[in-house]
Design a protein around this motif. Sequence first.
Motif, short mmCIF file in Angstrom:
data_model
loop_
_atom_site.label_atom_id
_atom_site.label_comp_id
_atom_site.label_asym_id
_atom_site.label_seq_id
_atom_site.Cartn_x
_atom_site.Cartn_y
_atom_site.Cartn_z
N ILE A 76 0.87 -1.19 0.00
CA ILE A 76 0.00 0.00 0.00
C ILE A 76 0.90 1.24 0.00
O ILE A 76 1.91 1.27 0.70
N GLY A 77 0.52 2.24 -0.78
CA GLY A 77 1.28 3.47 -0.80
C GLY A 77 0.36 4.68 -0.79
O GLY A 77 -0.79 4.60 -1.21
N TYR A 88 -2.24 3.95 -3.40
CA TYR A 88 -1.84 2.87 -4.29
C TYR A 88 -2.07 1.53 -3.61
O TYR A 88 -1.61 1.33 -2.48
N ILE A 89 -2.75 0.65 -4.29
CA ILE A 89 -2.98 -0.71 -3.80
C ILE A 89 -2.28 -1.62 -4.80
O ILE A 89 -2.84 -2.01 -5.82
N GLY A 113 -6.49 0.73 -12.14
CA GLY A 113 -6.29 -0.66 -11.75
C GLY A 113 -5.72 -0.84 -10.36
O GLY A 113 -5.97 -1.83 -9.70
N TYR A 114 -4.94 0.13 -9.89
CA TYR A 114 -4.31 0.00 -8.58
C TYR A 114 -4.27 1.31 -7.79
O TYR A 114 -3.61 1.39 -6.75
N CYS A 115 -4.96 2.34 -8.23
CA CYS A 115 -4.85 3.65 -7.58
C CYS A 115 -6.22 4.30 -7.39
O CYS A 115 -7.04 4.30 -8.30
N ILE A 116 -6.42 4.86 -6.20
CA ILE A 116 -7.61 5.64 -5.89
C ILE A 116 -7.13 7.06 -5.62
O ILE A 116 -6.34 7.29 -4.69
N LEU A 129 -12.72 3.28 1.50
CA LEU A 129 -11.29 3.31 1.19
C LEU A 129 -10.55 2.29 2.05
O LEU A 129 -9.70 1.55 1.56
N LYS A 130 -10.91 2.24 3.31
CA LYS A 130 -10.30 1.27 4.22
C LYS A 130 -10.55 -0.16 3.74
O LYS A 130 -9.66 -1.00 3.78
N SER A 131 -11.76 -0.43 3.26
CA SER A 131 -12.09 -1.76 2.72
C SER A 131 -11.24 -2.09 1.49
O SER A 131 -10.77 -3.22 1.34
N ALA A 132 -11.05 -1.12 0.62
CA ALA A 132 -10.22 -1.33 -0.57
C ALA A 132 -8.78 -1.62 -0.17
O ALA A 132 -8.14 -2.53 -0.73
#
Length: 150
Positions: A76-77, A88-89, A113-116, A129-132
């Motif tokens: 996670i970033g 970043y996930i 694909g990997y970023c919110i 967000l915490k769930s993601a």
Amino acid sequence: MSIEKQIKTYIDSQSGSKRADLQSLHIMILDLMPKTQLWFLDGKDATGKTIANPNIGYGLQMINYADGSFKEFYQIGISANTKGISVYIIGIKDKEYLAKTFLAIIGKATITGYCIKFKTIKDINISLLKSAIQYGINQTSVDLVLKCLL
């Protein structure tokens, strides 16, 4: 300088609400990953040229490349950007999962694909967000355990 000091310096260098949002996210992720490995990437290449925004990383996973090589990287970033914050996930296999699951319900955010990405925490549902983030932790932690067993 220690990684913890680099992280604190980076967060403290941000302006008001962005600093508060990064600090909140930092604490939230540390709560999810209490004994995590911390990372700080300053966004510079080997020559010192800035090529990306600095980012804080949490956790450990092995990234496998098509040529068979691999490297250690964070799970996670978080990073400040010109328009807000990126979370970043890293390492989830289904690159459509985040958008399919969270885009319509998380609030004012863009999802790849990997970023919110979002402007401020107030614009999103923090529990989603915490769930993601938890999904990403679970996915990449399982992969790391399996790789160690093989």
